[in-house]
Design a protein around this motif. Sequence first.
Motif, PDB file in Angstrom:
ATOM      1  N   THR A   1       1.021  -1.239   0.155  1.00 55.48           N
ATOM      2  CA  THR A   1      -0.129  -0.111  -0.194  1.00 55.48           C
ATOM      3  C   THR A   1       0.678   1.193   0.230  1.00 55.48           C
ATOM      4  OG1 THR A   1      -1.790  -1.305   1.208  1.00 55.48           O
ATOM      5  CG2 THR A   1      -1.880   1.230   1.349  1.00 55.48           C
ATOM      6  N   THR A   2       2.071   1.192   0.843  1.00 55.32           N
ATOM      7  CA  THR A   2       2.959   2.515   0.777  1.00 55.32           C
ATOM      8  C   THR A   2       3.333   2.706  -0.611  1.00 55.32           C
ATOM      9  OG1 THR A   2       3.405   1.719   2.910  1.00 55.32           O
ATOM     10  CG2 THR A   2       5.199   3.235   1.754  1.00 55.32           C
ATOM     11  N   THR A   3       3.628   1.552  -1.246  1.00 53.25           N
ATOM     12  CA  THR A   3       4.308   1.652  -2.685  1.00 53.25           C
ATOM     13  C   THR A   3       3.066   2.341  -3.476  1.00 53.25           C
ATOM     14  OG1 THR A   3       5.679  -0.428  -2.442  1.00 53.25           O
ATOM     15  CG2 THR A   3       5.124   0.380  -4.534  1.00 53.25           C
ATOM     16  N   VAL A   4       2.072   1.872  -3.701  1.00 56.72           N
ATOM     17  CA  VAL A   4       0.885   2.271  -4.421  1.00 56.72           C
ATOM     18  C   VAL A   4       0.536   3.771  -4.169  1.00 56.72           C
ATOM     19  CG1 VAL A   4       0.296   0.155  -5.639  1.00 56.72           C
ATOM     20  CG2 VAL A   4      -1.054   1.190  -3.440  1.00 56.72           C
ATOM     21  N   ARG A   5       0.621   4.170  -2.849  1.00 57.92           N
ATOM     22  CA  ARG A   5       0.407   5.629  -2.479  1.00 57.92           C
ATOM     23  C   ARG A   5       1.413   6.412  -3.009  1.00 57.92           C
ATOM     24  NH1 ARG A   5      -0.752   6.321   3.649  1.00 57.92           N
ATOM     25  NH2 ARG A   5      -1.930   8.031   2.849  1.00 57.92           N
ATOM     26  N   ILE A   6       2.556   5.910  -2.991  1.00 50.75           N
ATOM     27  CA  ILE A   6       3.820   6.792  -3.559  1.00 50.75           C
ATOM     28  C   ILE A   6       3.398   7.127  -4.949  1.00 50.75           C
ATOM     29  CG2 ILE A   6       6.246   6.760  -4.189  1.00 50.75           C
ATOM     30  CD1 ILE A   6       6.862   5.493  -1.392  1.00 50.75           C
ATOM     31  N   ILE A   7       3.162   5.945  -5.580  1.00 46.09           N
ATOM     32  CA  ILE A   7       2.790   6.191  -7.137  1.00 46.09           C
ATOM     33  C   ILE A   7       1.643   7.153  -7.533  1.00 46.09           C
ATOM     34  CG2 ILE A   7       2.388   4.895  -9.252  1.00 46.09           C
ATOM     35  CD1 ILE A   7       3.438   2.122  -7.933  1.00 46.09           C
ATOM     36  N   SER A   8       0.620   6.914  -6.583  1.00 47.61           N
ATOM     37  CA  SER A   8      -0.456   7.932  -6.659  1.00 47.61           C
ATOM     38  C   SER A   8      -0.172   9.428  -6.200  1.00 47.61           C
ATOM     39  CB  SER A   8      -1.732   7.223  -6.045  1.00 47.61           C
ATOM     40  OG  SER A   8      -1.782   5.748  -6.148  1.00 47.61           O
ATOM     41  N   THR A   9       0.866   9.503  -5.725  1.00 47.24           N
ATOM     42  CA  THR A   9       1.052  10.939  -5.394  1.00 47.24           C
ATOM     43  C   THR A   9       0.564  11.330  -4.041  1.00 47.24           C
ATOM     44  OG1 THR A   9      -0.361  12.332  -6.311  1.00 47.24           O
ATOM     45  CG2 THR A   9       1.226  11.660  -7.474  1.00 47.24           C
ATOM     46  N   LEU A  10      -0.014  10.474  -3.169  1.00 49.59           N
ATOM     47  CA  LEU A  10      -0.591  10.551  -1.774  1.00 49.59           C
ATOM     48  C   LEU A  10       0.523  10.857  -0.865  1.00 49.59           C
ATOM     49  CD1 LEU A  10      -3.649   7.983  -2.221  1.00 49.59           C
ATOM     50  CD2 LEU A  10      -3.666  10.460  -2.401  1.00 49.59           C
ATOM     51  N   ILE A  11       1.787  10.102  -0.930  1.00 50.90           N
ATOM     52  CA  ILE A  11       2.980  10.290  -0.021  1.00 50.90           C
ATOM     53  C   ILE A  11       3.841  10.498  -0.898  1.00 50.90           C
ATOM     54  CG2 ILE A  11       1.784   9.364   2.006  1.00 50.90           C
ATOM     55  CD1 ILE A  11       3.258   6.853   1.390  1.00 50.90           C
ATOM     56  N   LYS A  12       4.976  11.162  -0.542  1.00 48.95           N
ATOM     57  CA  LYS A  12       6.241  11.167  -1.194  1.00 48.95           C
ATOM     58  C   LYS A  12       7.189  10.042  -0.624  1.00 48.95           C
ATOM     59  CE  LYS A  12       5.691  16.089  -2.024  1.00 48.95           C
ATOM     60  NZ  LYS A  12       6.020  17.543  -1.296  1.00 48.95           N
ATOM     61  N   PRO A  13       7.910   9.706  -1.778  1.00 52.27           N
ATOM     62  CA  PRO A  13       9.118   8.976  -1.391  1.00 52.27           C
ATOM     63  C   PRO A  13      10.296   9.523  -0.524  1.00 52.27           C
ATOM     64  CG  PRO A  13       9.396   9.333  -3.512  1.00 52.27           C
ATOM     65  CD  PRO A  13       8.199   9.863  -3.087  1.00 52.27           C
ATOM     66  N   ASP A  14      10.983   8.779   0.459  1.00 48.31           N
ATOM     67  CA  ASP A  14      12.001   9.600   1.048  1.00 48.31           C
ATOM     68  C   ASP A  14      13.380   9.525  -0.022  1.00 48.31           C
ATOM     69  OD1 ASP A  14      10.518   9.755   3.388  1.00 48.31           O
ATOM     70  OD2 ASP A  14      11.620   7.672   4.032  1.00 48.31           O
ATOM     71  N   LYS A  15      13.359   8.631  -0.850  1.00 51.51           N
ATOM     72  CA  LYS A  15      14.468   8.575  -1.749  1.00 51.51           C
ATOM     73  C   LYS A  15      14.075   7.812  -2.948  1.00 51.51           C
ATOM     74  CE  LYS A  15      18.542   6.524  -0.733  1.00 51.51           C
ATOM     75  NZ  LYS A  15      19.620   6.113   0.238  1.00 51.51           N
ATOM     76  N   GLY A  16      14.590   8.214  -4.103  1.00 51.04           N
ATOM     77  CA  GLY A  16      14.049   7.314  -5.437  1.00 51.04           C
ATOM     78  C   GLY A  16      13.222   7.971  -6.362  1.00 51.04           C
ATOM     79  N   VAL A  17      13.022   7.302  -7.554  1.00 51.67           N
ATOM     80  CA  VAL A  17      12.147   8.261  -8.511  1.00 51.67           C
ATOM     81  C   VAL A  17      11.143   7.182  -8.930  1.00 51.67           C
ATOM     82  CG1 VAL A  17      12.530   9.219 -10.733  1.00 51.67           C
ATOM     83  CG2 VAL A  17      14.172   9.384  -9.170  1.00 51.67           C
ATOM     84  N   VAL A  18      10.096   7.757  -9.171  1.00 55.10           N
ATOM     85  CA  VAL A  18       8.942   7.165  -9.897  1.00 55.10           C
ATOM     86  C   VAL A  18       8.332   8.011 -10.689  1.00 55.10           C
ATOM     87  CG1 VAL A  18       6.295   6.178  -9.520  1.00 55.10           C
ATOM     88  CG2 VAL A  18       7.984   6.044  -7.489  1.00 55.10           C
ATOM     89  N   THR A  19       8.070   7.546 -11.963  1.00 57.40           N
ATOM     90  CA  THR A  19       7.535   8.320 -12.957  1.00 57.40           C
ATOM     91  C   THR A  19       6.455   7.433 -13.680  1.00 57.40           C
ATOM     92  OG1 THR A  19       9.045   7.264 -14.794  1.00 57.40           O
ATOM     93  CG2 THR A  19       9.851   9.349 -13.901  1.00 57.40           C
ATOM     94  N   VAL A  20       5.357   8.269 -14.213  1.00 59.39           N
ATOM     95  CA  VAL A  20       4.086   7.612 -14.604  1.00 59.39           C
ATOM     96  C   VAL A  20       4.036   8.430 -16.252  1.00 59.39           C
ATOM     97  CG1 VAL A  20       1.528   7.305 -14.338  1.00 59.39           C
ATOM     98  CG2 VAL A  20       3.247   7.343 -12.403  1.00 59.39           C
ATOM     99  N   SER A  21       3.940   7.413 -16.993  1.00 60.84           N
ATOM    100  CA  SER A  21       3.884   8.101 -18.467  1.00 60.84           C
ATOM    101  C   SER A  21       4.849   9.417 -18.665  1.00 60.84           C
ATOM    102  CB  SER A  21       2.487   8.685 -18.827  1.00 60.84           C
ATOM    103  OG  SER A  21       1.730   7.868 -18.691  1.00 60.84           O
ATOM    104  N   GLY A  22       6.124   9.022 -17.985  1.00 56.51           N
ATOM    105  CA  GLY A  22       7.469   9.948 -18.131  1.00 56.51           C
ATOM    106  C   GLY A  22       7.229  11.075 -16.880  1.00 56.51           C
ATOM    107  N   PHE A  23       6.099  11.473 -16.272  1.00 54.96           N
ATOM    108  CA  PHE A  23       5.950  12.352 -15.348  1.00 54.96           C
ATOM    109  C   PHE A  23       6.387  12.030 -14.045  1.00 54.96           C
ATOM    110  CE2 PHE A  23       2.558  13.278 -18.238  1.00 54.96           C
ATOM    111  CZ  PHE A  23       2.979  14.626 -18.821  1.00 54.96           C
ATOM    112  N   ASN A  24       7.194  13.002 -13.360  1.00 56.88           N
ATOM    113  CA  ASN A  24       7.823  12.533 -12.137  1.00 56.88           C
ATOM    114  C   ASN A  24       6.745  12.717 -10.984  1.00 56.88           C
ATOM    115  OD1 ASN A  24       9.233  12.685  -9.616  1.00 56.88           O
ATOM    116  ND2 ASN A  24      11.080  12.814 -10.758  1.00 56.88           N
ATOM    117  N   VAL A  25       6.560  11.814 -10.153  1.00 52.64           N
ATOM    118  CA  VAL A  25       5.447  11.961  -8.912  1.00 52.64           C
ATOM    119  C   VAL A  25       5.836  13.225  -8.222  1.00 52.64           C
ATOM    120  CG1 VAL A  25       4.720   9.726  -8.893  1.00 52.64           C
ATOM    121  CG2 VAL A  25       6.624  10.419  -7.251  1.00 52.64           C
ATOM    122  N   LEU A  26       7.160  13.740  -7.950  1.00 44.97           N
ATOM    123  CA  LEU A  26       7.551  14.816  -7.176  1.00 44.97           C
ATOM    124  C   LEU A  26       7.507  15.868  -7.685  1.00 44.97           C
ATOM    125  CD1 LEU A  26      10.590  13.379  -5.181  1.00 44.97           C
ATOM    126  CD2 LEU A  26       8.130  13.559  -4.255  1.00 44.97           C
TER     127      LEU A  26
END
Length: 242
Positions: free
Chosen positions: A44-69
């Motif tokens: 759940t923590t992982t999918v909340r990060i991908i959904s932009t509900l919480i921010k990762p402390d470190k690392g990068v997530v992109t969706v269709s090339g857009f960075n969640v941060l």
Amino acid sequence: MSETVVVSNIYKSFGKVAAVNGLSFEVREGEIVGLLGPNGAGKTTTVRIISTLIKPDKGVVTVSGFNVLTNPKEVRDEIGVVFENANLYEKLTVVDNLQFFGELHGLRAFDLKRKIFEMLELVGLKEKAKDKVATLSKGMKQKLSIAIALVHNPKVLILDEPTSGLDVPSARSLRDMIKRIVKEEKKSAILCTHNMLEAQYLSDRIVLMNRGQKVAEGTPEELEKMSGVENLEEVFLHLIKE
Ligand SMILES: Nc1ncnc2c1ncn2[C@@H]1O[C@H](COP(=O)(O)OP(=O)(O)OP(=O)(O)O)[C@@H](O)[C@H]1O
Ligand SMILES: [Mg+2]
């Protein structure tokens, strides 16, 4: 095939708990990835990060090339989320709920009306359109949640235990619906589930997590072969023990 979701070495701690601890995986176009793992594994923590509900402390997530941060708004337009306790307005009707969430995504009145009708048809809730959400069964509410998740035509569906607590026929019809939508409309999906039958039926690929990390990845068949066991439940137990 191109990647729609790229999770690249992400970390997230809550106090002393390392909920996600250096996780990487990708989801390609048209693919359903099952995210499995025991309670507290970090799904759940992982999918909340991908959904932009919480921010990762470190690392990068992109969706269709857009960075969640850096581009959370664009990411939210690309994804539709269905979490277990559906975020519905109980006192409003089915149509009004769809309308509300559609407007949140900036859909214009005419497009929205057409889209709402299409969604009700898709999830089989046309007869309930004018009913208050409070009067719906749990399964109907889950179907409405999926309709809401799809109303802005997102590329990626994120499903956290979508059939949990549903009876067998409701769970089956929801699964069939998810599979049909993803495959027919070439979307991608991430599915967190504890139901091994569901994981097997829906997942093109499985990412198995334990203690915030990936412990295995592959098609259900590859994981069975690798572990030398018969079914996904045995794979799960085998790999979690290691
Ligand atoms: N908001 C929070 N505050 C503190 N700890 C949290 C929070 N969210 C998650 N955790 C902790 O992070 C770890 C991972 O939780 P997470 O909910 O991601 O697991 P999960 O794999 O979804 O588990 P489940 O299968 O039970 O849903 C757990 O130890 C949990 O207690
Ligand atoms: Mg969870």
